[in-house]
Design a protein around this motif. Structure first.
Motif, PDB file in Angstrom:
ATOM      1  N   PHE A 181      11.312  13.577  -9.079  1.00 59.26           N
ATOM      2  CA  PHE A 181      11.615  12.489  -9.983  1.00 59.26           C
ATOM      3  C   PHE A 181      11.676  13.213 -11.487  1.00 59.26           C
ATOM      4  O   PHE A 181      10.480  13.872 -11.873  1.00 59.26           O
ATOM      5  N   GLU A 182      12.749  12.768 -12.099  1.00 60.56           N
ATOM      6  CA  GLU A 182      13.136  13.337 -13.421  1.00 60.56           C
ATOM      7  C   GLU A 182      13.575  12.360 -14.232  1.00 60.56           C
ATOM      8  O   GLU A 182      14.712  11.821 -13.779  1.00 60.56           O
ATOM      9  N   ASN A 183      13.460  11.818 -15.470  1.00 59.81           N
ATOM     10  CA  ASN A 183      14.073  10.989 -16.225  1.00 59.81           C
ATOM     11  C   ASN A 183      14.478   9.802 -15.591  1.00 59.81           C
ATOM     12  O   ASN A 183      15.348   9.379 -15.914  1.00 59.81           O
ATOM     13  N   GLY A 184      13.500   9.351 -14.779  1.00 58.24           N
ATOM     14  CA  GLY A 184      14.021   8.012 -14.187  1.00 58.24           C
ATOM     15  C   GLY A 184      14.670   7.987 -12.911  1.00 58.24           C
ATOM     16  O   GLY A 184      15.111   7.188 -12.363  1.00 58.24           O
ATOM     17  N   LEU A 185      15.084   9.411 -12.559  1.00 52.63           N
ATOM     18  CA  LEU A 185      15.801   9.740 -11.399  1.00 52.63           C
ATOM     19  C   LEU A 185      15.373  10.337 -10.170  1.00 52.63           C
ATOM     20  O   LEU A 185      14.130  11.073 -10.430  1.00 52.63           O
ATOM     21  N   PHE A 186      15.765  10.178  -9.063  1.00 48.79           N
ATOM     22  CA  PHE A 186      15.271  10.746  -8.083  1.00 48.79           C
ATOM     23  C   PHE A 186      16.525  11.070  -6.902  1.00 48.79           C
ATOM     24  O   PHE A 186      16.987   9.778  -6.448  1.00 48.79           O
ATOM     25  N   GLY A 187      16.823  12.170  -6.664  1.00 45.93           N
ATOM     26  CA  GLY A 187      18.274  12.501  -5.734  1.00 45.93           C
ATOM     27  C   GLY A 187      19.099  11.413  -5.856  1.00 45.93           C
ATOM     28  O   GLY A 187      19.664  11.151  -6.955  1.00 45.93           O
ATOM     29  N   ASP A 188      19.820  10.920  -5.038  1.00 47.59           N
ATOM     30  CA  ASP A 188      21.098  10.042  -5.031  1.00 47.59           C
ATOM     31  C   ASP A 188      20.490   8.560  -5.185  1.00 47.59           C
ATOM     32  O   ASP A 188      21.329   7.616  -5.358  1.00 47.59           O
ATOM     33  N   GLN A 189      19.313   8.386  -4.872  1.00 47.79           N
ATOM     34  CA  GLN A 189      18.853   7.042  -4.627  1.00 47.79           C
ATOM     35  C   GLN A 189      18.372   6.169  -5.944  1.00 47.79           C
ATOM     36  O   GLN A 189      18.404   4.974  -5.879  1.00 47.79           O
ATOM     37  N   LYS A 190      17.741   6.785  -6.676  1.00 44.61           N
ATOM     38  CA  LYS A 190      17.297   5.834  -7.868  1.00 44.61           C
ATOM     39  C   LYS A 190      18.754   5.448  -8.872  1.00 44.61           C
ATOM     40  O   LYS A 190      18.263   4.445  -9.554  1.00 44.61           O
ATOM     41  N   TYR A 191      19.489   6.059  -8.409  1.00 40.35           N
ATOM     42  CA  TYR A 191      20.803   5.459  -9.169  1.00 40.35           C
ATOM     43  C   TYR A 191      21.204   3.792  -8.675  1.00 40.35           C
ATOM     44  O   TYR A 191      21.661   3.086  -9.587  1.00 40.35           O
ATOM     45  N   LEU A 192      20.594   3.566  -7.645  1.00 42.35           N
ATOM     46  CA  LEU A 192      21.054   2.081  -7.101  1.00 42.35           C
ATOM     47  C   LEU A 192      19.860   1.117  -7.725  1.00 42.35           C
ATOM     48  O   LEU A 192      20.455  -0.137  -7.590  1.00 42.35           O
ATOM     49  N   ASP A 193      18.807   1.776  -8.531  1.00 48.77           N
ATOM     50  CA  ASP A 193      18.066   0.634  -9.008  1.00 48.77           C
ATOM     51  C   ASP A 193      18.554  -0.548  -9.876  1.00 48.77           C
ATOM     52  O   ASP A 193      18.286  -1.888  -9.655  1.00 48.77           O
ATOM     53  N   GLU A 195       0.847  -1.389   0.141  1.00 52.79           N
ATOM     54  CA  GLU A 195       0.109   0.083  -0.015  1.00 52.79           C
ATOM     55  C   GLU A 195       0.782   1.183   0.055  1.00 52.79           C
ATOM     56  O   GLU A 195       0.282   2.419  -0.338  1.00 52.79           O
ATOM     57  N   TYR A 196       2.276   1.233   0.355  1.00 59.41           N
ATOM     58  CA  TYR A 196       3.114   2.356   0.105  1.00 59.41           C
ATOM     59  C   TYR A 196       4.126   2.106  -0.768  1.00 59.41           C
ATOM     60  O   TYR A 196       5.219   2.980  -0.710  1.00 59.41           O
ATOM     61  N   ASP A 197       3.770   1.393  -1.891  1.00 59.99           N
ATOM     62  CA  ASP A 197       4.870   1.125  -2.829  1.00 59.99           C
ATOM     63  C   ASP A 197       5.221   2.367  -3.678  1.00 59.99           C
ATOM     64  O   ASP A 197       4.469   2.887  -4.567  1.00 59.99           O
ATOM     65  N   GLN A 198       6.607   3.000  -3.416  1.00 55.98           N
ATOM     66  CA  GLN A 198       7.012   4.074  -4.221  1.00 55.98           C
ATOM     67  C   GLN A 198       8.431   3.898  -4.934  1.00 55.98           C
ATOM     68  O   GLN A 198       8.947   4.763  -5.143  1.00 55.98           O
ATOM     69  N   SER A 199       8.527   2.432  -5.194  1.00 56.40           N
ATOM     70  CA  SER A 199       9.605   2.189  -5.987  1.00 56.40           C
ATOM     71  C   SER A 199       9.953   2.748  -7.285  1.00 56.40           C
ATOM     72  O   SER A 199      10.831   2.930  -7.484  1.00 56.40           O
ATOM     73  N   THR A 200       8.756   3.211  -7.902  1.00 56.65           N
ATOM     74  CA  THR A 200       9.016   3.753  -9.435  1.00 56.65           C
ATOM     75  C   THR A 200       9.463   5.143  -9.041  1.00 56.65           C
ATOM     76  O   THR A 200      10.223   5.596 -10.089  1.00 56.65           O
ATOM     77  N   THR A 201       9.014   6.008  -7.965  1.00 57.52           N
ATOM     78  CA  THR A 201       9.447   7.225  -7.811  1.00 57.52           C
ATOM     79  C   THR A 201      10.716   7.346  -7.065  1.00 57.52           C
ATOM     80  O   THR A 201      11.407   8.127  -7.318  1.00 57.52           O
ATOM     81  N   SER A 202      10.690   6.584  -6.002  1.00 54.73           N
ATOM     82  CA  SER A 202      11.626   6.603  -4.934  1.00 54.73           C
ATOM     83  C   SER A 202      12.956   5.691  -5.194  1.00 54.73           C
ATOM     84  O   SER A 202      13.881   5.860  -4.214  1.00 54.73           O
ATOM     85  N   GLY A 203      12.616   4.610  -5.783  1.00 53.14           N
ATOM     86  CA  GLY A 203      13.614   3.635  -5.935  1.00 53.14           C
ATOM     87  C   GLY A 203      13.355   2.457  -5.270  1.00 53.14           C
ATOM     88  O   GLY A 203      12.518   2.336  -4.219  1.00 53.14           O
TER      89      GLY A 203
END
Length: 309
Positions: A178-190, A137-145
């Motif tokens: 959230f921009e071009n599949g990135l968010f902060g330092d975190q989406k880089y880990l995906d 119910e809290y899945d934010q993986s698309t935007t926050s990684g």
């Protein structure tokens, strides 16, 4: 000897001291390296003389690359930009250190993490990361990684390949949007488990790090650490929890209440050197963010309910 590194400024001294207290309680031999974002933090911690802490003054360590982007980022964004640099600063400060674990300042240990380090060593990899492990119910993986920058182990040598790549990416782009599949330092880990498949190990047991986004999914008792994301302190020393998440009663009693008790000790430590705790709440921004998070939470729960039909 286990080496950890964190970063925070004078506003978040209470959380940083809580992290330190929890490590003292559950680790026999450790050093917590603290990257002090401002000189007040350095001076305060230096006066407190924490026996298992070593201080790093950011103003003495900023690289030309960091200075070149500092003015383009908010304080939070700049701290995120600094995260991949923190293991580098420790390795440079003490060349005998071969492994360092980055931890967020609002992490709090409930148990010893030694089993995680044993798992990491057995993996033969050089970097360890942890999954957000969202409740559906809290899945934010698309935007926050999918993976969370909260507890990350870096080994010198092969791990530098990963850390340097991350460092370079964060200099290029690290913003709170959230921009071009990135968010902060975190989406880089995906994509690290595939991009760096020979170097990166994902902690196998997702329930070992608890956070507001998975507290409804896992019992508090199994976690060795809790990420107190979103907890804020007012100038009257009251604590405000992340409203967008439902905190189970048992977790409130056995996690948040002990954490608040540790905060009282941290407040007393700061009071002993005549430092007043500053409010972490900008009331207007706080309620705007609360409304945004509630809307986002409702949206995610609606999606979750729809997928279960």
């Amino acid at each position: 000897m286990l080496h950890f590194v964190t970063l925070f400024d004078s506003l978040y001294l209470p959380q940083g001291l809580n992290l330190y207290q929890s490590m003292q309680r559950h680790l026999d031999s450790f050093t917590l390296w603290i990257l002090c974002i401002d000189d007040v933090t350095f001076d305060v911690l230096d006066e407190l003389k924490l026996s298992n802490a070593k201080l790093l003054r950011l103003s003495e360590l900023e690289t030309p690359e960091l200075r070149s982007v500092k003015s383009t980022r908010t304080k939070a964004e700049y701290c995120w930009t600094l995260t991949p640099f923190t293991p580098r600063f420790v390795f440079q400060a003490d060349t005998t250190i071969n492994q360092v674990t980055y931890v967020d300042a609002d992490l709090w240990f409930r148990k010893s993490p030694l089993a995680v380090f044993e798992e990491f060593e057995a993996s033969g990899k050089s970097v360890l990361i942890t999954d957000h492990a969202y409740a559906p119910e809290y899945d934010q993986s698309t935007t926050s990684g999918q993976y969370c920058v909260q507890f990350m182990v870096f080994s010198k040598g092969r791990g530098e390949l990963v850390r340097k790549w991350w460092e370079e990416r964060c200099i290029e782009w690290c913003y709170a949007r959230f921009e071009n599949g990135l968010f902060g330092d975190q989406k880089y880990l995906d994509d690290w488990p595939t991009r760096f498949k020979n170097e990166v190990h994902v902690m196998s047991a997702q329930h070992l790090v608890l956070a507001p986004w998975n507290m409804s999914r896992f019992p508090y008792s199994a976690a060795f650490a809790v990420h107190l994301h979103g907890l804020k302190i007012s100038q009257h020393l009251k604590t405000y929890l992340p409203i967008a998440y439902t905190i189970p009663h048992a977790t409130d009693v056995h996690v948040y209440t002990p954490y608040k008790n540790d905060l009282k000790k941290s407040f007393a430590m700061l009071a002993s050197i005549k430092l007043s705790v500053r409010s972490q709440l900008n009331v207007r921004d706080y309620w705007i963010n609360v409304i945004k998070l509630i809307i986002k939470s409702i949206f995610l729960q609606k999606i979750y309910q729809w997928t279960r039909r």
